[in-house]
Design an enzyme around this catalytic site. Structure first.
Site, mmCIF file in Angstrom:
data_model
loop_
_atom_site.group_PDB
_atom_site.id
_atom_site.type_symbol
_atom_site.label_atom_id
_atom_site.label_comp_id
_atom_site.label_asym_id
_atom_site.label_seq_id
_atom_site.Cartn_x
_atom_site.Cartn_y
_atom_site.Cartn_z
ATOM 1 C CG ASP A 22 27.922 -4.015 -80.212
ATOM 2 O OD1 ASP A 22 28.589 -3.594 -79.245
ATOM 3 O OD2 ASP A 22 28.147 -3.704 -81.401
ATOM 4 C CG ASP A 30 28.736 -5.417 -74.888
ATOM 5 O OD1 ASP A 30 27.730 -5.271 -74.178
ATOM 6 O OD2 ASP A 30 28.992 -4.690 -75.880
ATOM 7 C CG HIS A 334 26.030 -22.804 -78.434
ATOM 8 N ND1 HIS A 334 25.570 -23.551 -77.370
ATOM 9 C CD2 HIS A 334 27.312 -23.174 -78.612
ATOM 10 C CE1 HIS A 334 26.536 -24.324 -76.929
ATOM 11 N NE2 HIS A 334 27.616 -24.120 -77.659
ATOM 12 C CG ASP A 335 26.891 -26.544 -80.201
ATOM 13 O OD1 ASP A 335 27.597 -25.595 -80.566
ATOM 14 O OD2 ASP A 335 27.087 -27.185 -79.144
#
Ligand code: GLC
Length: 561
Positions: A22, A30, A334-335
């Site tokens: 971030d 971001d 990511h899962d």
């Protein structure tokens, strides 16, 4: 000599941008944060970055609910930031790979808003609408993947719409050529921006059966997982060939599709010259604990059977891609839970477990995909209450587990193991505040082990997981083992061992052999051909040929005569 393509030689690194870095203090990562860390990613042999969705989204499913397929969500930055990222990455010989989520859109996408407004709207048939049954109930008993019915009632149309995932993710109607054209156009927009490939989300669901019928219930709620009812419906490949022709063909990119449930025997239709994609993410090594579909409450948890299961399915997918297509090697995304917990008993120390998985990931045949934090050896998290979790599937599975008669404490234990938030906690850069992820309040808590598991600490330690990843990444790309590791054929070794996973890679007159002990006991092995082999990499100091300490990995190379 085979001529292999750039994406077969490189490593891919998956960035979950919300949790990466971030740069504004908002608490969420971001695009500029990704750009800032390109040099770091280069040290891992990264030639492509798969960015999970950064498009405008209400974030019900963290960006997999898209409201504009050709925009950037303001929380991630601007289109200029994206263009700069593509450019900066290119200067370092890294391509950016976009995630195409084309089975569904957000319910806030203008197409859906219009579609839901009336049966006569311009986009009326862009989604999947059906009338209620005579008693007013949903058209079928299908359960969405995140839990609850896959149908949601719409007052304005007096009809139900179908959603394979959350209610806020209505399925697009691929039978409508205008829908397909609009989706191809969006993908071509990103190709024009210079992206190097696509990861294609949940693709097995785009084609729906001609008739919608009830399925045999698989749980106490009387419903059946929609996956069983719609995945891989015949005719799907016609859509996909069109997709290939209108988007991918003729570009120097790679495509990797998420295709849960495609069987090895069908692979030639999906990948390779005659297929549609370059690679398929299949999940046979991710679902070893799920005897009955992906219902967390019915999972077995870790048992030693996981080791033999892993050996079997990895060998099968290597075999299946030996001639056709190419294998995307992955143990995390990511899962999924973190791999140091997935394939090891709960008390296994994380560092050797992480290095064991790295040894396989970076020496198997295929393109390795490293998921952020995996290279630091991250483990799972265990928060006290379901409210602490953000992941929508954790909430659905928790409810279902309760319905199946589990206590709240049991249901939480299930969430601790399988929650997708295990993979989504912030990346750990430094020993400082919030692990250097954000100057604000991170959207998910930073893992408590961050001081020992962060780039700052691990980069200085030759024995760290990060140093091991860097070493293996370098071996795969330069020096005498590179050709073998990139192109060598695969051969399973010690197939009968219930404890050791081992394989060889063979290319010309060289062989590389990887051996991993998946148990907490010392294991010995007899491989006389390794007598003159030299150690390329070992997960522990002072390794001894023929003996593997608990969770140890050894990688040898030898010249054959
Ligand atoms: C894929 C994604 C997952 C997402 C789902 C719905 O499985 O990897 O994160 O929730 O599709 O788009």
């Amino acid at each position: 000599m085979d001529k292999i393509k750039w994406w077969q030689k490189t490593n891919v690194y998956q960035v979950y941008p919300k949790s990466f870095l971030d740069t504004t203090g908002s608490g969420t990562g971001d695009l500029n944060g990704v750009a800032e860390k390109l040099d770091y990613l280069k040290t891992l042999g990264t030639g492509a970055i798969w960015l999970t969705p950064v498009y405008p989204s209400p974030m019900v499913d963290n960006g997999y609910d898209i409201s504009d397929f050709t925009g950037i969500d303001p929380s991630y930055g601007t289109m200029e930031d994206m263009e700069r990222l593509i450019e900066e990455a290119k200067r370092r010989d890294i391509k950016i790979v976009m995630d195409l989520v084309y089975n569904h859109s957000s319910d806030k996408h203008p197409w859906f808003i219009d579609s839901a407004s009336s049966r006569d709207s311009e986009h009326s048939d862009w989604y999947i609408w059906r009338d209620a049954r005579p008693d007013g109930s949903a058209p079928t008993n299908w359960r969405s993947i995140f839990g609850g019915s896959a149908w949601t009632w719409c007052e304005a149309r007096q009809q139900y719409y179908l959603h394979t995932f959350a209610e806020a993710q209505p399925d697009l109607n691929w039978e409508n050529p205008r829908v397909r054209e609009a989706l191809y156009e969006a993908a071509n927009f990103w190709l024009d921006k210079g992206v190097g490939g696509f990861r294609i989300d949940a693709i097995v669901y785009i084609k729906k059966p001609e008739e919608f019928v009830d399925g045999e219930p698989d749980s106490e709620d009387g419903m059946v997982n929609i996956h069983t009812m719609i995945a891989g419906t015949p005719g799907i490949l016609d859509f996909l060939h069109e997709f290939k022709e209108k988007v991918f063909a003729g570009h120097d990119i790679f495509t990797v599709a998420e295709a849960n449930g495609v069987e090895p025997k069908d692979l030639p239709h999906w990948v390779g010259e005659k297929g549609v994609f370059d690679m398929l993410f299949e999940f046979s090594h991710m679902t070893l604990e799920f005897p009955n579909g992906e219902l967390w409450g019915q999972a077995t948890g870790y048992t030693p059977a996981v080791i033999s299961g892993l050996k079997k399915v990895l060998a099968a997918s290597q075999k299946a891609t030996a001639e056709n297509g190419w294998y995307p090697i992955f143990f995390e995304n990511h899962d999924q839970m973190r791999c140091v917990r997935h394939y090891f008993p709960d008390d296994a120390p994380k560092v050797p477990a992480a290095k064991a998985m790295a040894s396989i990931l970076l020496t198997l045949r295929g393109t390795p995909f490293v998921y952020e934090g995996q290279e630091l050896g991250f483990g799972n998290v265990a928060w006290d209450s379901i409210e602490a979790y953000n992941d929508i599937s954790s909430k659905g599975q928790y409810e279902l587990a309760l319905e199946e008669g589990k206590t709240a404490a049991e249901a939480m234990r299930i969430v601790h193991r399988y929650s997708r938030d295990n993979a989504r906690t912030p990346m750990q850069w430094t020993r400082g505040r919030n692990a250097g992820f954000s100057a604000g309040t991170p959207w998910l808590p930073v893992h408590e082990d961050f001081a020992s598991e962060c780039v700052e600490t691990e980069a200085k330690d030759e024995e760290s997981v990060l140093s091991f990843y860097r070493h293996l990444a370098a071996l795969r790309q330069h020096g005498e083992a590179a050709d073998v590791l990139q192109q060598g054929v695969y051969e399973e070794v010690l197939a009968e061992s219930p404890a050791i996973l081992a394989f060889k890679r063979i290319y010309g007159r060289r062989e590389v052999c990887t051996l991993v002990n998946f148990t907490g006991e010392v294991q010995s092995y007899a491989l006389p051909e390794l007598a003159e082999a030299s150690l390329l990499a070992g997960s522990m100091k002072d390794s001894v040929k023929g003996i593997l300490r608990p969770f140890e990995a050894q990688i040898y190379m030898r010249e054959t005569r």
